[in-house]
Design a protein around this motif. Structure first.
Motif, short mmCIF file in Angstrom:
data_model
loop_
_atom_site.label_atom_id
_atom_site.label_comp_id
_atom_site.label_asym_id
_atom_site.label_seq_id
_atom_site.Cartn_x
_atom_site.Cartn_y
_atom_site.Cartn_z
N LYS A 69 2.74 -4.69 1.36
CA LYS A 69 2.28 -5.32 0.43
C LYS A 69 1.13 -5.17 -0.51
CE LYS A 69 5.08 -9.43 1.29
NZ LYS A 69 6.09 -8.87 2.39
N PHE A 70 0.10 -4.40 0.15
CA PHE A 70 -0.87 -4.03 -0.24
C PHE A 70 -1.92 -5.29 -1.09
CE2 PHE A 70 1.39 -0.32 0.56
CZ PHE A 70 0.48 0.67 1.19
N CYS A 71 -1.96 -6.06 -0.39
CA CYS A 71 -3.00 -6.95 -1.17
C CYS A 71 -4.38 -6.32 -1.25
CB CYS A 71 -3.28 -8.15 0.11
SG CYS A 71 -1.85 -9.22 0.27
N ASN B 89 3.16 -9.20 9.23
CA ASN B 89 4.27 -10.02 8.01
C ASN B 89 5.48 -10.24 8.91
OD1 ASN B 89 3.39 -10.45 5.16
ND2 ASN B 89 3.02 -8.53 5.51
N PHE C 259 -7.64 -6.80 -0.79
CA PHE C 259 -8.57 -6.94 0.13
C PHE C 259 -8.27 -6.19 1.56
CE2 PHE C 259 -5.95 -10.73 0.09
CZ PHE C 259 -5.76 -10.84 1.35
N CYS C 260 -7.13 -6.00 1.77
CA CYS C 260 -6.71 -5.77 3.12
C CYS C 260 -6.54 -4.37 3.57
CB CYS C 260 -5.45 -6.45 3.38
SG CYS C 260 -4.76 -6.38 5.10
N ARG D 13 -1.28 -11.09 -4.38
CA ARG D 13 -0.46 -11.74 -3.41
C ARG D 13 0.88 -11.93 -3.60
NH1 ARG D 13 -1.56 -12.22 1.84
NH2 ARG D 13 -0.86 -14.17 1.86
N HIS E 156 4.11 -14.58 5.75
CA HIS E 156 3.66 -14.49 4.23
C HIS E 156 4.57 -15.36 3.41
CE1 HIS E 156 2.73 -13.00 0.25
NE2 HIS E 156 1.97 -11.95 0.92
N VAL F 109 -4.77 -3.60 6.37
CA VAL F 109 -3.35 -3.53 7.16
C VAL F 109 -2.54 -2.26 6.84
CG1 VAL F 109 -1.54 -4.56 8.03
CG2 VAL F 109 -3.83 -5.53 8.41
N CYS G 84 2.57 -3.08 6.74
CA CYS G 84 2.78 -3.97 5.84
C CYS G 84 3.06 -3.07 4.50
CB CYS G 84 1.64 -4.79 5.67
SG CYS G 84 1.66 -5.93 4.39
FE1 SF4 Z 1 -0.29 -7.00 4.21
FE2 SF4 Z 1 -0.85 -9.61 4.78
FE3 SF4 Z 1 -2.87 -7.32 4.63
FE4 SF4 Z 1 -1.55 -8.43 2.26
S1 SF4 Z 1 -3.11 -9.84 3.81
S2 SF4 Z 1 -1.88 -6.55 2.83
S3 SF4 Z 1 0.42 -9.13 3.20
S4 SF4 Z 1 -1.30 -7.73 5.99
#
Ligand code: SF4
Ligand code: SAM
Length: 458
Positions: A162-164, A205, A166-167, A282, A243, A169, A160
């Motif tokens: 997108k670097f939300c 995603n 909190f995440c 987001r 997403h 991933v 991913c």
């Molecule tokens: Fe990527 Fe989803 Fe994590 Fe956001 S929540 S960083 S979109 S995997």
């Protein structure tokens, strides 16, 4: 995705003579495939490792590396913590991240010949998918089952960008990567040839998918679904997790007119407050989410929705939480996953000052889950009396009963012929149990006695 990865690890290890077993005590190699998304999941690894240390010691190999059982930690905890695992649990033989399990045979050989522990948390330049064999029987190999899997997972996209805030991933699974259409199609055909009637396309995603076709053109998820829909014997296609930002016109059109694409969509919203969505990075607001849902429902009126929601993100006020409840009341979800915010090391949100007290997170989660549960129950009750196509997947616990799923992913039990397993049949929904629906063949003994529905987890 970890279920898929574990099955692929089994495929990679099969030529070395490894077969899945049901009992860790009987294993020569034990792999913990781990998740780092929330603290609870990550901490579980160390308690499981403690138990494996005892097992290793009881089999007389406490001090030895060679011999067995070899113990490995795979997945995102391995990726994030690497050497720390070997420090806290020195009896572990292998630590490797989600992008290097295609190198398992080399790692096993190295450790087995006593050449030390193996640590591989690289993001290798060669995509692992290029080195993996076609799946043997994803979904059954791990269960040690003889029965071909009726439903199977297929990873089409990973990582991913997108670097939300909190995440973890983007840090553990790495940058976004899409497999080519030809590679996905070859794997899909192999799965269907082995009995799969339903495929769930996977990606962190998944609707950010942009894979190359043979001619060099790049297609999105809708293009991929339309290609796969041509496979004879494949009855159903699903995808997860998508997403909201990546729901494009082509995907909405696909929901409108691709019969094999199931009318069920998991579309995480995380929060109903614009302020919190922005702090989460987001990339969309509540109004855009609503518009997307409206367009999807206009295209496919029977579409059922599911979502992910986080409560207690840093700075979340009562008003923000109320806005989440309002959005849930307005959209109505057939099912949902909801979580308390978990501060993950290395993510921006973990460093924010305004962390919400645990007790308040608990309270909000309970309130939200009561609402989501009521919506799910109401959605399920709405099925009673309806005739639905169910893909039957397996024999159920009670004699004469088989189990499957509706288009909306609801578990169904029916007194029906075992020969129906692997195929889609219309059944009438008779009743709603705590975890599944009970049904009877249309035109069959609809009012006859039925065994109590088996408890299965959601
Ligand atoms: Fe990527 Fe989803 Fe994590 Fe956001 S929540 S960083 S979109 S995997
Ligand atoms: N890519 C998907 C998206 O953007 O919606 C989500 C994939 S993420 C692996 C699965 C879910 O875990 C998220 O939707 C989110 O609700 C939850 N999650 C991720 N990080 C979390 C955290 N730090 N605390 C609580 N829940 C979290």
């Amino acid at each position: 995705m970890n279920v898929y990865d574990s099955a692929r690890m089994a495929d990679v290890l099969a030529p070395l003579g490894y077969q899945p077993v049901d009992d860790a005590a009987a294993a020569d190699l034990i792999i913990l495939n781990t998740c780092h998304i929330r603290e609870k999941a990550a901490e579980k690894v160390y308690s499981d490792l403690g138990r494996l240390q005892l097992l290793k010691a009881s089999r007389g190999h406490a001090a030895e590396r060679a011999g067995g059982p070899l113990v490995a930690v795979a997945g995102c905890v391995a990726q994030a913590e690497g050497e720390e695992i070997l420090r806290r649990a020195p009896y572990v033989d292998m630590v490797f991240g989600p992008q290097t399990y295609h190198r398992l045979p080399e790692m096993v050989a190295r450790v087995a010949r006593g050449a030390g522990t193996a640590l591989d948390t690289e993001f290798p330049p060669e995509p692992k998918f290029d080195s993996l064999p076609l799946p043997a029987a994803v979904g059954t190999a791990l269960a040690g089952g003889e029965v071909p899997a009726v439903t199977a997972f297929l990873t089409v996209q990973e990582g991913c960008d997108k670097f939300c805030t909190f995440c973890v991933v983007p840090y553990t699974r790495g940058p976004e990567y899409s497999r080519s259409v030809a590679a996905v199609e070859a794997e899909a055909r192999a799965l269907v040839a082995r009995g799969a009637a339903e495929l769930t396309l996977l990606g962190q995603n998944v609707n950010a998918y942009h894979g190359q076709e043979e001619a060099g053109t790049v297609v999105g998820l809708a293009g991929l679904i339309r290609r796969l829909a041509r496979i004879d014997g494949l009855a159903r296609i699903r995808y997860t997790t998508s997403h909201p930002r990546d729901v494009d016109d082509a995907l909405i059109a696909c929901h409108r007119d691709e019969a094999k694409l199931m009318p069920f969509l998991h579309l995480p919203v995380q929060s109903g407050s614009d302020r919190i969505l922005s702090a989460m990075n987001r990339g969309h607001d509540v109004a855009e989410y609503r518009r997307t849902i409206d367009r999807l429902r206009a295209a496919r009126p029977d579409l059922a929705l599911s979502t992910d929601i986080i409560v207690g993100f840093p700075g979340e006020t009562d008003a923000d939480f109320e806005a989440t409840l309002d959005l849930v009341r307005e959209v109505t979800f057939a099912s949902a996953f909801s979580f308390k915010f978990s501060a993950r090391p290395g993510t921006p949100a973990a460093l924010l000052d305004a962390q919400v007290p645990e007790a308040l997170k608990d309270e909000r989660l309970q309130t939200l889950q009561a609402l989501l549960r009521a919506q799910q129950e109401s959605f399920n009750r709405g099925m009673v009396g309806r005739v639905l196509p169910v893909l039957f997947e397996r024999a159920a616990r009670h004699p004469g009963q088989i189990a499957g799923r509706t288009p909306y992913l609801q578990a169904v039990h029916a007194q029906a012929p075992a020969a129906w397993i692997g195929t889609v049949h219309d059944v009438r929904i008779l009743a709603v149990g705590p975890n599944s629906l009970t049904a009877a063949p249309v035109g069959g003994a609809e009012s006859g006695p039925l065994a109590a529905p088996e408890r299965i987890s959601a």
